[in-house]
Scaffold this active site. Structure first.
Site, PDB file in Angstrom:
ATOM      1  N   ARG A  65      38.446  35.887  36.762  1.00 18.99           N
ATOM      2  CA  ARG A  65      37.350  36.216  35.839  1.00 18.99           C
ATOM      3  C   ARG A  65      36.692  37.543  36.184  1.00 18.99           C
ATOM      4  NH1 ARG A  65      34.371  30.632  35.911  1.00 18.99           N
ATOM      5  NH2 ARG A  65      35.987  29.768  37.239  1.00 18.99           N
ATOM      6  N   GLU A 102      34.315  25.944  45.599  1.00 17.26           N
ATOM      7  CA  GLU A 102      33.553  24.753  45.223  1.00 17.26           C
ATOM      8  C   GLU A 102      34.526  23.620  44.904  1.00 17.26           C
ATOM      9  OE1 GLU A 102      31.134  25.302  41.766  1.00 17.26           O
ATOM     10  OE2 GLU A 102      29.785  23.672  42.311  1.00 17.26           O
TER      11      GLU A 102
HETATM   12  C1  PRP Z   1      35.418  31.084  40.152  1.00 15.52           C
HETATM   13  C2  PRP Z   1      34.471  32.200  39.770  1.00 15.52           C
HETATM   14  C3  PRP Z   1      34.194  32.849  41.091  1.00 15.52           C
HETATM   15  C4  PRP Z   1      34.204  31.688  42.049  1.00 15.52           C
HETATM   16  C5  PRP Z   1      32.810  31.239  42.363  1.00 15.52           C
HETATM   17  O1  PRP Z   1      36.714  31.558  40.229  1.00 15.52           O
HETATM   18  O2  PRP Z   1      35.046  33.092  38.825  1.00 15.52           O
HETATM   19  O3  PRP Z   1      35.192  33.792  41.445  1.00 15.52           O
HETATM   20  O4  PRP Z   1      34.919  30.627  41.412  1.00 15.52           O
HETATM   21  O5  PRP Z   1      32.780  30.180  43.289  1.00 15.52           O
HETATM   22  P1  PRP Z   1      32.276  30.312  44.788  1.00 15.52           P
HETATM   23  O6  PRP Z   1      31.022  31.155  44.784  1.00 15.52           O
HETATM   24  O7  PRP Z   1      31.999  28.905  45.202  1.00 15.52           O
HETATM   25  O8  PRP Z   1      33.364  30.938  45.591  1.00 15.52           O
HETATM   26  P2  PRP Z   1      37.998  30.660  40.557  1.00 15.52           P
HETATM   27  O9  PRP Z   1      38.324  30.804  42.006  1.00 15.52           O
HETATM   28  O10 PRP Z   1      37.804  29.316  39.965  1.00 15.52           O
HETATM   29  O11 PRP Z   1      39.182  31.438  39.855  1.00 15.52           O
HETATM   30  P3  PRP Z   1      39.487  31.961  38.372  1.00 15.52           P
HETATM   31  O12 PRP Z   1      38.575  33.153  38.155  1.00 15.52           O
HETATM   32  O13 PRP Z   1      40.910  32.348  38.509  1.00 15.52           O
HETATM   33  O14 PRP Z   1      39.230  30.868  37.389  1.00 15.52           O
HETATM   34  N1  HPA Z   2      30.822  26.428  37.029  1.00 14.76           N
HETATM   35  C1  HPA Z   2      30.413  25.749  38.127  1.00 14.76           C
HETATM   36  N2  HPA Z   2      30.868  25.956  39.314  1.00 14.76           N
HETATM   37  C2  HPA Z   2      31.791  26.887  39.466  1.00 14.76           C
HETATM   38  C3  HPA Z   2      32.268  27.619  38.376  1.00 14.76           C
HETATM   39  C4  HPA Z   2      31.745  27.378  37.085  1.00 14.76           C
HETATM   40  O1  HPA Z   2      32.105  27.985  36.075  1.00 14.76           O
HETATM   41  N3  HPA Z   2      33.182  28.477  38.879  1.00 14.76           N
HETATM   42  C5  HPA Z   2      33.250  28.254  40.198  1.00 14.76           C
HETATM   43  N4  HPA Z   2      32.404  27.295  40.569  1.00 14.76           N
END
Ligand code: PRP
Ligand code: HPA
Length: 178
Positions: A65, A102
């Site tokens: 993202r 998370e």
């Molecule tokens: C999500 C979001 C952040 C991260 C936040 O990405 O875009 O990068 O999680 O969570 P945190 O602060 O607990 O580390 P994700 O790793 O789900 O990957 P994506 O962007 O490929 O969906």
């Molecule tokens: N929502 C909540 N928790 C998260 C997200 C979200 O979109 N991405 C990573 N942790």
């Protein structure tokens, strides 16, 4: 304006129990699909930069993202963009850092020679939850010789202390939500 900000927020979709039970997922795709919301977002992120724009050399974004926000913001600011990818995608030589999410475990990489020593990097992402991803990106970019100029997030999740856990860096987020 307040109307613009409200319009922007109206384009963020909230989905309960995705991708796992108990997660309130924030979906920014409708923001990018809407020209007006996209433009409001870029101007809001610029206005909220945690440091003056002339103290930033390059913008780094986290897959996936952060790849939506990062290059768009970098172009808007007249900066370059560095991709922080999920491990295994970039050709060698790379540097790697592991971290916990998370909802899961992950490792990220950057190309070893993409950063020049002392370059001031703004790390951007859509959302900070636990801060694990942003901390890993910070460690990795520092290991590549970068100076962390600061962090910009669109959204900060309440109650997880993600920003506090980043350490003492200039940081901004546009929204704070559950
Ligand atoms: C999500 C979001 C952040 C991260 C936040 O990405 O875009 O990068 O999680 O969570 P945190 O602060 O607990 O580390 P994700 O790793 O789900 O990957 P994506 O962007 O490929 O969906
Ligand atoms: N929502 C909540 N928790 C998260 C997200 C979200 O979109 N991405 C990573 N942790």
């Amino acid at each position: 304006s307040a109307d613009d900000f409200e319009y922007l927020v109206s384009k963020i979709r909230t989905i309960p129990d995705f991708p796992a039970k108990g997660i309130l997922f924030r979906d920014f795709m409708p923001v990018f699909a809407d020209a007006k919301a996209f433009s409001i977002l870029m101007h809001a992120m610029e206005a909220a930069l945690p440091v003056p724009v002339d103290q930033i050399d390059v913008v780094a974004g986290l897959e996936a993202r952060g790849f939506l926000f990062g290059p768009a913001l970098a172009a808007h600011l007249g900066k370059g963009f560095v991709a922080v990818r999920k491990a295994g995608k970039l050709p060698p030589p790379t540097k790697k850092e592991s971290y916990s999410l998370e909802y899961g475990e992950a490792a990220i990489e950057v190309e070893s020679n993409i950063i020049t020593e002392g370059q001031r990097v703004l790390i951007v992402d859509d959302l900070i939850a636990t801060g694990g991803s942003a901390r890993a990106a910070r460690n990795l970019l520092q290991a590549c010789g970068a100076t962390i100029a600061g962090f910009s997030f669109v959204m900060e999740l309440d109650g997880l202390d993600g920003i506090e856990r980043l350490g003492d860096y200039p940081t901004s987020s546009l929204l704070r939500m559950p």
